[in-house]
Design a protein around this motif. Structure first.
Motif, PDB file in Angstrom:
ATOM      1  N   ALA A 204       0.833  -1.205   0.000  1.00 28.91           N
ATOM      2  CA  ALA A 204       0.000   0.000   0.000  1.00 28.91           C
ATOM      3  C   ALA A 204       0.863   1.248   0.000  1.00 28.91           C
ATOM      4  N   THR A 205       1.933   1.228   0.768  1.00 24.38           N
ATOM      5  CA  THR A 205       2.843   2.377   0.822  1.00 24.38           C
ATOM      6  C   THR A 205       3.473   2.637  -0.546  1.00 24.38           C
ATOM      7  N   ARG A 206       3.912   1.578  -1.200  1.00 24.88           N
ATOM      8  CA  ARG A 206       4.519   1.743  -2.534  1.00 24.88           C
ATOM      9  C   ARG A 206       3.520   2.349  -3.519  1.00 24.88           C
ATOM     10  N   LEU A 207       2.288   1.844  -3.500  1.00 26.93           N
ATOM     11  CA  LEU A 207       1.267   2.341  -4.421  1.00 26.93           C
ATOM     12  C   LEU A 207       0.912   3.799  -4.117  1.00 26.93           C
ATOM     13  N   ASN A 208       0.763   4.124  -2.837  1.00 25.79           N
ATOM     14  CA  ASN A 208       0.416   5.495  -2.472  1.00 25.79           C
ATOM     15  C   ASN A 208       1.557   6.465  -2.773  1.00 25.79           C
ATOM     16  N   ALA A 209       2.786   6.023  -2.572  1.00 26.45           N
ATOM     17  CA  ALA A 209       3.929   6.879  -2.896  1.00 26.45           C
ATOM     18  C   ALA A 209       3.965   7.169  -4.389  1.00 26.45           C
ATOM     19  N   SER A 210       3.735   6.134  -5.194  1.00 28.20           N
ATOM     20  CA  SER A 210       3.713   6.328  -6.646  1.00 28.20           C
ATOM     21  C   SER A 210       2.608   7.290  -7.066  1.00 28.20           C
ATOM     22  N   ALA A 211       1.427   7.154  -6.449  1.00 28.24           N
ATOM     23  CA  ALA A 211       0.306   8.035  -6.789  1.00 28.24           C
ATOM     24  C   ALA A 211       0.588   9.485  -6.429  1.00 28.24           C
ATOM     25  N   ASN A 212       1.495   9.685  -5.459  1.00 31.30           N
ATOM     26  CA  ASN A 212       1.835  11.043  -5.033  1.00 31.30           C
ATOM     27  C   ASN A 212       3.188  11.504  -5.574  1.00 31.30           C
TER      28      ASN A 212
END
Length: 297
Positions: A204-212
């Motif tokens: 989840a952290t990886r996906l959220n970091a990419s989205a931001n």
């Protein structure tokens, strides 16, 4: 659409407030409390005046039902709760799947943009950022803790925003959704490590970091290496006490330690646990939760 899972607890009235706060911190999607003795001779009437809160938090024997996104999250919550002092007298009745519904639509209807400061907001993808927002984290409710709606998350982010650009190397320990690491990146951090014991939180952290559009390293706890200008840990009091030597070892000289997931009545025990390494103080408080911070000598 996959099923959600319900953690069911039996608790005395005295434990209901602490249980509710802890389940909120553990990212329960919803929490309900009902009389465990309903439809029996021991049933209690418990009603408040219209527009006023009920006279008590729960019944003498309350059945607490907490909804979680995954079975693992529900079972992890049960394990963490059983380690807390306030769980004495409580009982885990079980974890069970619940009937499928349109949970995406239901969840979206419950999450609006969250103000951290007048110019710093957490905004779900289905909302436009407020006009005053100069810094925005795009974050949708997911399988890991940290959407910006809980006081512990908001206090950490407020602290990050107030400190500005003074922490280039940051560790987010127990990262959940990665929201604190992402927040630190928005305010100038250049090297970010985010770690969690839950592989779903790491993803989840990886996906959220990419989205931001944030670059960070996310992994299990052994991915945390060396010392950092800022160490953030938004967990709960019991694991924070256990982790005291490890977290303090990751803080460089003159670096900052920021701890959350602590109830105001737990301040003294946290101070005592960390006293061999740093001197913790309460730097923020909201809805019974506190933020404790220290600067390493």
């Amino acid at each position: 659409m996959s099923s959600l899972f319900e953690l069911v607890l039996l608790a005395p009235e005295s434990a209901i407030e602490n249980l509710g706060e802890a389940l909120d911190a553990l990212d329960a999607l919803s929490v309900s409390v009902e009389d465990a003795d309903a439809l029996t001779p021991a049933e209690q009437a418990l009603f408040g005046e219209p527009g006023m809160p009920p006279p008590k938090e729960g019944w003498q024997r309350s059945r607490v039902q907490a909804l979680f996104a995954t079975e693992a999250a529900a079972r992890d919550a049960a394990q963490l709760l059983q380690a807390q002092d306030f769980f004495d007298g409580c009982e885990v009745l079980g974890v069970q799947p619940v009937a499928e519904q349109d949970w995406v639509r239901l969840t979206q209807s419950q999450f609006d943009p969250v103000e951290i400061t007048p110019s710093f907001w957490i905004v779900p993808s289905w909302h436009e950022p407020p006009a005053a927002a100069q810094q925005v984290i795009r974050l949708d409710p997911g399988l890991a803790f940290g959407t910006g709606t809980h006081p512990t998350t908001r206090m950490c982010l407020r602290w990050i925003a107030a400190q500005g650009h003074d922490q280039p190397r940051v560790l987010d320990y127990g990262c959940g959704s990665g929201i604190l690491a992402i927040g630190a990146a928005k305010f100038g951090a250049r090297h970010l490590d985010a770690v969690d014991i839950d592989p779903a939180a790491v993803e989840a952290t990886r996906l959220n970091a990419s989205a931001n559009h944030v670059q960070l390293t996310a992994g299990l706890p052994d991915a945390a290496q060396g010392v950092y200008d800022l160490v953030l840990a938004n967990i709960l009091a019991t694991p924070l006490k256990v982790l005291a030597p490890l977290l303090c070892a990751h803080v460089r000289e003159c670096g900052y330690l920021v701890l959350a997931g602590i109830l105001s009545r737990q301040a003294d025990e946290l101070r005592a646990a960390y006293s061999p390494w740093v001197s913790l103080s309460v730097s923020d408080e909201e809805e019974g939760w506190i933020l404790m911070t220290a600067r390493k000598a």
